[in-house]
Design an enzyme around this catalytic site. Structure first.
Site, PDB file in Angstrom:
ATOM      1  NE  ARG A  48      -4.238  -1.396   0.025  1.00 20.20           N
ATOM      2  CZ  ARG A  48      -4.355  -2.451  -0.777  1.00 20.20           C
ATOM      3  NH1 ARG A  48      -3.376  -2.775  -1.604  1.00 20.20           N
ATOM      4  NH2 ARG A  48      -5.454  -3.179  -0.765  1.00 20.20           N
TER       5      ARG A  48
ATOM      6  CD  GLU B  47      -2.895   3.109  -5.449  1.00 23.83           C
ATOM      7  OE1 GLU B  47      -3.793   2.521  -6.076  1.00 23.83           O
ATOM      8  OE2 GLU B  47      -2.031   2.521  -4.790  1.00 23.83           O
TER       9      GLU B  47
ATOM     10  CG  HIS C 247      -3.017  -0.948  -6.931  1.00 22.34           C
ATOM     11  ND1 HIS C 247      -3.413  -0.300  -5.789  1.00 22.34           N
ATOM     12  CD2 HIS C 247      -2.903  -2.248  -6.575  1.00 22.34           C
ATOM     13  CE1 HIS C 247      -3.552  -1.166  -4.790  1.00 22.34           C
ATOM     14  NE2 HIS C 247      -3.235  -2.370  -5.252  1.00 22.34           N
TER      15      HIS C 247
HETATM   16  C1  DGY Z   1      -5.318  -6.162  -2.873  1.00 24.13           C
HETATM   17  O1  DGY Z   1      -6.019  -7.146  -3.149  1.00 24.13           O
HETATM   18  O2  DGY Z   1      -5.282  -5.670  -1.753  1.00 24.13           O
HETATM   19  C2  DGY Z   1      -4.504  -5.613  -3.973  1.00 24.13           C
HETATM   20  O3  DGY Z   1      -3.849  -4.475  -3.643  1.00 24.13           O
HETATM   21  C3  DGY Z   1      -5.367  -5.408  -5.208  1.00 24.13           C
HETATM   22  O4  DGY Z   1      -5.048  -6.367  -6.059  1.00 24.13           O
END
Ligand code: DGY
Length: 320
Positions: free
Chosen positions: A237, A266, A284
């Site tokens: 993240r 984002e 992402h």
């Molecule tokens: C998640 O699943 O948390 C990812 O960041 C998205 O694919």
């Protein structure tokens, strides 16, 4: 009367078919993220909500949802959901663990190689017609084989990322809340505190969830500790890394490069990163393969079916 389910974005047809068999399903008809007003309207009479990791399911939205029983997140990370408020209101929250582990770990490796061997920069160079002749010092990168890999966060994705290193004869350091003796035995991995890892690793890859104690866990101080030749990879993240500090460190050559799939705000990306050649920026894409997205959709839908039909959720993140 059939229960109502709202799906915030078009997902795999088979997952929607499964939901359709049991419930009245509404899907966001637009190919974009819902705004706050639309989300408030969507949850008002819904029994189930299937949402994405970029849908902000906050206290206001949860409070508006009079009948909601389940929020099924299409993703493993669930920092977009106010789980405490959901729990207070007896709403089950689920996620999609396991099915995206390999895809995400694979992408972290793609980023690592892209940065180490300057793949994106070199592609640009070739396309722009700048390749005139092979030369001893053209676009030199970093060796990967035999180097020290530092993994922050040894959950499913961190461990999968570590295991994929075996062909590259790397020394593995990892930092996580709990030690993982199996990983240590299997890969000869060594647990260290975060600072030791940052000082010694040639490649640092971050695999932690976003929580209060992981916010900006890599900032100016940590970047200064890293080797000038080090590469930082983040597929977890964005807010785990202080993006502004990272842009400065990359610009000033405090570390050698970075590969990012996630950002603090984002879809915005810190403007300081954009002109830099020593950072590879992806939108992402950790779980973005056809097979993985299909499995995520099915898993999220199966959680909705289980809960709204009176069963236990398959992948709960809270306990009701
Ligand atoms: C998640 O699943 O948390 C990812 O960041 C998205 O694919």
């Amino acid at each position: 009367m059939r229960k109502k389910v709202y799906v915030t974005r078009m997902i795999s047809g088979e997952a929607l078919d499964l939901l359709d068999k049991h419930f009245d399903v509404r899907v966001n008809p637009e190919d974009r993220v819902l705004n706050k007003e639309e989300m408030l309207e969507a949850v008002e009479d819904a029994d189930g909500l299937l949402c994405l990791i970029n849908d902000e399911i906050d206290r206001e939205i949860i409070s508006r949802a009079g009948k909601l029983k389940i929020i099924a997140n299409y993703g493993v990370g669930y920092d977009n959901i106010d789980v405490a408020t959901a729990t207070e209101r007896g709403i089950i929250v689920t996620n999609t663990p396991g099915v995206l582990t390999d895809a995400t770990a694979d992408l972290a490796w793609a980023l690592l190689f892209a940065v180490a061997r300057r793949v994106v920069e070199s592609d640009r160079f070739a396309r722009e017609g700048r390749y005139r002749a092979w030369a001893p010092s053209l676009l030199l990168g970093m060796d990967v084989t035999g180097k020290t890999l530092g993994i922050i966060g040894a959950g499913r994705i961190g461990r999968a990322f570590a295991r994929k290193s075996t062909g590259f004869n790397m020394k593995i350091l990892y930092h996580s809340r709990n030690r993982d003796e199996e990983l240590e035995k299997e890969l000869n991995a060594r647990w260290t505190d975060k600072d030791t890892l940052l000082k010694n690793a040639d490649f640092v890859s971050v695999h932690v969830p976003l929580k209060e104690d992981t916010y900006h866990m890599i900032g100016e101080r940590e970047l200064r500790m890293m080797k000038k030749t080090a590469v930082l990879i983040n597929t977890s993240r964005g807010p785990v890394i202080d993006e502004r500090a990272l842009a400065e460190a990359l610009k000033n050559g405090e570390i050698w490069g970075a590969g990012l799939d996630v950002y603090e705000n984002e879809p915005e990306i810190d403007k300081g990163l954009i002109p830099l050649d020593n950072v590879v920026l992806l939108p992402h894409l950790g779980s973005a393969t056809n097979a993985t997205r299909y499995k995520m959709a099915m898993m999220a839908a199966e959680n909705v079916v289980a809960v709204l039909n009176g069963g236990r959720p398959l992948n709960p993140v809270n306990h009701i």
